[in-house]
Write a protein that holds these residues in place. Structure first.
Motif, PDB file in Angstrom:
ATOM      1  N   VAL A  25       0.848  -1.188   0.000  1.00 17.56           N
ATOM      2  CA  VAL A  25       0.000   0.000   0.000  1.00 17.56           C
ATOM      3  C   VAL A  25       0.888   1.243   0.000  1.00 17.56           C
ATOM      4  O   VAL A  25       2.013   1.212   0.504  1.00 17.56           O
ATOM      5  CB  VAL A  25      -0.933  -0.002   1.236  1.00 17.56           C
ATOM      6  N   TYR A  26       0.396   2.312  -0.581  1.00 15.89           N
ATOM      7  CA  TYR A  26       1.110   3.592  -0.520  1.00 15.89           C
ATOM      8  C   TYR A  26       0.107   4.729  -0.642  1.00 15.89           C
ATOM      9  O   TYR A  26      -1.077   4.518  -0.953  1.00 15.89           O
ATOM     10  CB  TYR A  26       2.184   3.685  -1.611  1.00 15.89           C
ATOM     11  N   GLY A  27       0.563   5.927  -0.380  1.00 17.99           N
ATOM     12  CA  GLY A  27      -0.295   7.098  -0.481  1.00 17.99           C
ATOM     13  C   GLY A  27       0.084   7.935  -1.688  1.00 17.99           C
ATOM     14  O   GLY A  27       1.198   7.840  -2.208  1.00 17.99           O
ATOM     15  N   THR A  28      -0.819   8.765  -2.124  1.00 15.50           N
ATOM     16  CA  THR A  28      -0.538   9.682  -3.224  1.00 15.50           C
ATOM     17  C   THR A  28      -1.488  10.871  -3.109  1.00 15.50           C
ATOM     18  O   THR A  28      -2.332  10.920  -2.211  1.00 15.50           O
ATOM     19  CB  THR A  28      -0.685   8.994  -4.590  1.00 15.50           C
ATOM     20  N   TYR A  29      -1.351  11.844  -4.009  1.00 16.37           N
ATOM     21  CA  TYR A  29      -2.263  12.979  -3.998  1.00 16.37           C
ATOM     22  C   TYR A  29      -2.376  13.559  -5.403  1.00 16.37           C
ATOM     23  O   TYR A  29      -1.505  13.351  -6.268  1.00 16.37           O
ATOM     24  CB  TYR A  29      -1.800  14.059  -3.013  1.00 16.37           C
ATOM     25  N   GLY A  34      -4.917  18.677  -4.677  1.00 16.04           N
ATOM     26  CA  GLY A  34      -4.299  18.438  -3.384  1.00 16.04           C
ATOM     27  C   GLY A  34      -4.956  17.301  -2.610  1.00 16.04           C
ATOM     28  O   GLY A  34      -4.550  16.987  -1.490  1.00 16.04           O
ATOM     29  N   ARG A  35      -5.974  16.660  -3.212  1.00 14.98           N
ATOM     30  CA  ARG A  35      -6.690  15.586  -2.518  1.00 14.98           C
ATOM     31  C   ARG A  35      -5.787  14.364  -2.377  1.00 14.98           C
ATOM     32  O   ARG A  35      -5.207  13.888  -3.360  1.00 14.98           O
ATOM     33  CB  ARG A  35      -7.958  15.212  -3.277  1.00 14.98           C
ATOM     34  N   VAL A  36      -5.672  13.862  -1.151  1.00 18.92           N
ATOM     35  CA  VAL A  36      -4.830  12.687  -0.911  1.00 18.92           C
ATOM     36  C   VAL A  36      -5.679  11.427  -0.926  1.00 18.92           C
ATOM     37  O   VAL A  36      -6.886  11.466  -0.667  1.00 18.92           O
ATOM     38  CB  VAL A  36      -4.085  12.793   0.446  1.00 18.92           C
ATOM     39  N   ARG A  37      -5.046  10.311  -1.259  1.00 16.59           N
ATOM     40  CA  ARG A  37      -5.762   9.043  -1.270  1.00 16.59           C
ATOM     41  C   ARG A  37      -4.787   7.892  -1.034  1.00 16.59           C
ATOM     42  O   ARG A  37      -3.572   8.043  -1.179  1.00 16.59           O
ATOM     43  CB  ARG A  37      -6.516   8.834  -2.580  1.00 16.59           C
ATOM     44  N   ILE A 158       3.544   9.363   4.811  1.00 11.87           N
ATOM     45  CA  ILE A 158       4.155  10.681   4.636  1.00 11.87           C
ATOM     46  C   ILE A 158       4.710  10.750   3.221  1.00 11.87           C
ATOM     47  O   ILE A 158       5.245   9.767   2.698  1.00 11.87           O
ATOM     48  CB  ILE A 158       5.263  10.943   5.678  1.00 11.87           C
ATOM     49  N   HIS A 159       4.556  11.898   2.587  1.00 12.43           N
ATOM     50  CA  HIS A 159       5.017  12.068   1.215  1.00 12.43           C
ATOM     51  C   HIS A 159       6.540  11.940   1.151  1.00 12.43           C
ATOM     52  O   HIS A 159       7.259  12.578   1.920  1.00 12.43           O
ATOM     53  CB  HIS A 159       4.591  13.431   0.667  1.00 12.43           C
ATOM     54  N   ALA A 160       7.010  11.119   0.244  1.00 14.60           N
ATOM     55  CA  ALA A 160       8.447  10.896   0.095  1.00 14.60           C
ATOM     56  C   ALA A 160       9.095  12.060  -0.651  1.00 14.60           C
ATOM     57  O   ALA A 160       8.433  12.770  -1.413  1.00 14.60           O
ATOM     58  CB  ALA A 160       8.696   9.589  -0.656  1.00 14.60           C
TER      59      ALA A 160
END
Length: 348
Positions: A25-29, A34-37, A158-160
């Motif tokens: 799993v990972y995060g992105t936006y 600017g919406r994160v998911r 957290i954004h890399a």
């Protein structure tokens, strides 16, 4: 890898060795809204490649069970003095930290751990100690938890760094600690040479600063008022190393030296204001090498405040900043380094 041109595969391999966590799993936006998911898909080389090229950002879930391979402190303000102060505090304990200018505003300070990671509880405990010394207790630390609770699959991402779309604009890049208004000239060279923090180093900070007891007091709401008598007073007076450093100044390790001198001055019985005055006079005798600047009054006041508001058991005899001035005839040396060496020699 440090002395040749890095291929895309080299960069992805290096990036994944530092900014890794949960693999499924990972995060992105969305860069427009600017919406994160959250993306419940494997973290593949293609995911990292898209991040570095600026196609889709990658956010890392650092917490894996009870361990983490890295830690990030999130400063929201556009004030470089805050992350640099945290990094200086970390360096005082021999912990390397690296400052990144985040995607919109503020900064992230990263700390990387040995292969296999460390218990998140220990990493977070040390980070919160440094933030408390700065008076910034509410600053966010990633991972945000010591462990994933039973039945919980994910923590917080957290954004890399080095998102291609923003890195070209001077965002999500690491800054030069000597010139905080500019980015570090060789981002990949910096990442290739990061100093990882071992669990044993975290243990040493926790032990020397009595963070286990400090953490329990914080949980119970108890605290020691600044200015209360310090039970950890040296019976040896001001040691020869401190006298020599104060008389001659130093050429290296100015911030660590300042902190150690402040600890000795406190143990010697000097009040905070006189200790700061003595340290400011000492700074004018310093002769930093390679054109580096002399430690500032603000940095001196911060280091002294950390020394006076907390109780430290370590005398610093084995610290490189102190050992260069060490006198083996000093009773403090015999009490610490000599005693430690005797213990090691006596082991079977």
């Amino acid at each position: 890898m440090a002395n040749r041109k890095r291929t895309s595969a080299d960069k992805i391999r290096l990036f994944r060795s530092l900014f890794s966590g949960l693999k499924n799993v990972y995060g992105t936006y969305d860069v427009k809204t600017g919406r994160v998911r959250q993306v419940k898909e494997p973290v593949t080389d293609d995911v990292i490649r898209a991040h570095l090229r600026g196609i889709q950002s990658y956010g890392v879930y650092l917490l894996t069970g009870e361990r983490t391979g890295a830690l990030a402190v999130d400063f929201d303000e556009d004030e470089p003095g805050l992350p640099l102060c945290f990094a200086t505090g970390a360096k005082r304990f021999g912990l390397a930290a690296y400052t990144e200018r985040s995607k919109s505003k503020g900064y992230h300070v990263w700390m990387f751990f040995d292969k296999g990671g460390v218990p998140a509880r220990k990493a977070r405990l040390v980070a919160h100690k440094l933030l408390t010394d700065m008076g910034r207790e509410r600053t966010e630390v990633f991972p945000k938890q010591d462990a994933l609770a039973q039945g919980v699959s994910y923590g917080n991402f957290i954004h890399a760094p080095l998102f291609g779309l923003l890195a070209r604009r001077g965002r999500t890049v690491f800054i030069d600690p000597d010139e905080p208004t500019r980015m570090y000239p060789d981002q990949w060279g910096l990442l290739a040479q990061v100093q990882r923090v071992s669990e044993s180093k975290l243990d040493a900070v926790i032990r020397d600063c009595e963070l286990g007891a400090w953490h329990q007091m914080a949980e119970s709401g108890e605290s020691k008022e600044p200015g209360q008598p310090d039970d950890n007073v040296s019976p040896f007076g001001l040691p020869p190393c401190a006298r020599k450093m104060l008389a001659e100044g130093v050429a290296a390790y100015q911030r660590v030296s300042c902190f150690r001198l402040a600890v000795h001055l406190k143990r010697f019985g000097l009040p905070y204001d006189l200790a700061v005055a003595a340290l400011k006079a000492w700074a004018q005798k310093n002769h930093p090498a390679e054109g580096k600047r002399i430690i500032t009054d603000r940095e001196i006041e911060y280091q002294a405040r950390c020394a006076f508001e907390n109780s430290y058991r370590s005398f610093g005899c084995e610290d490189p900043a102190i050992s260069a001035y060490c006198d083996t005839d000093c009773p403090l040396y015999a009490h610490t380094v000599g005693k430690s060496a005797a213990g090691k020699n006596g082991k079977s």
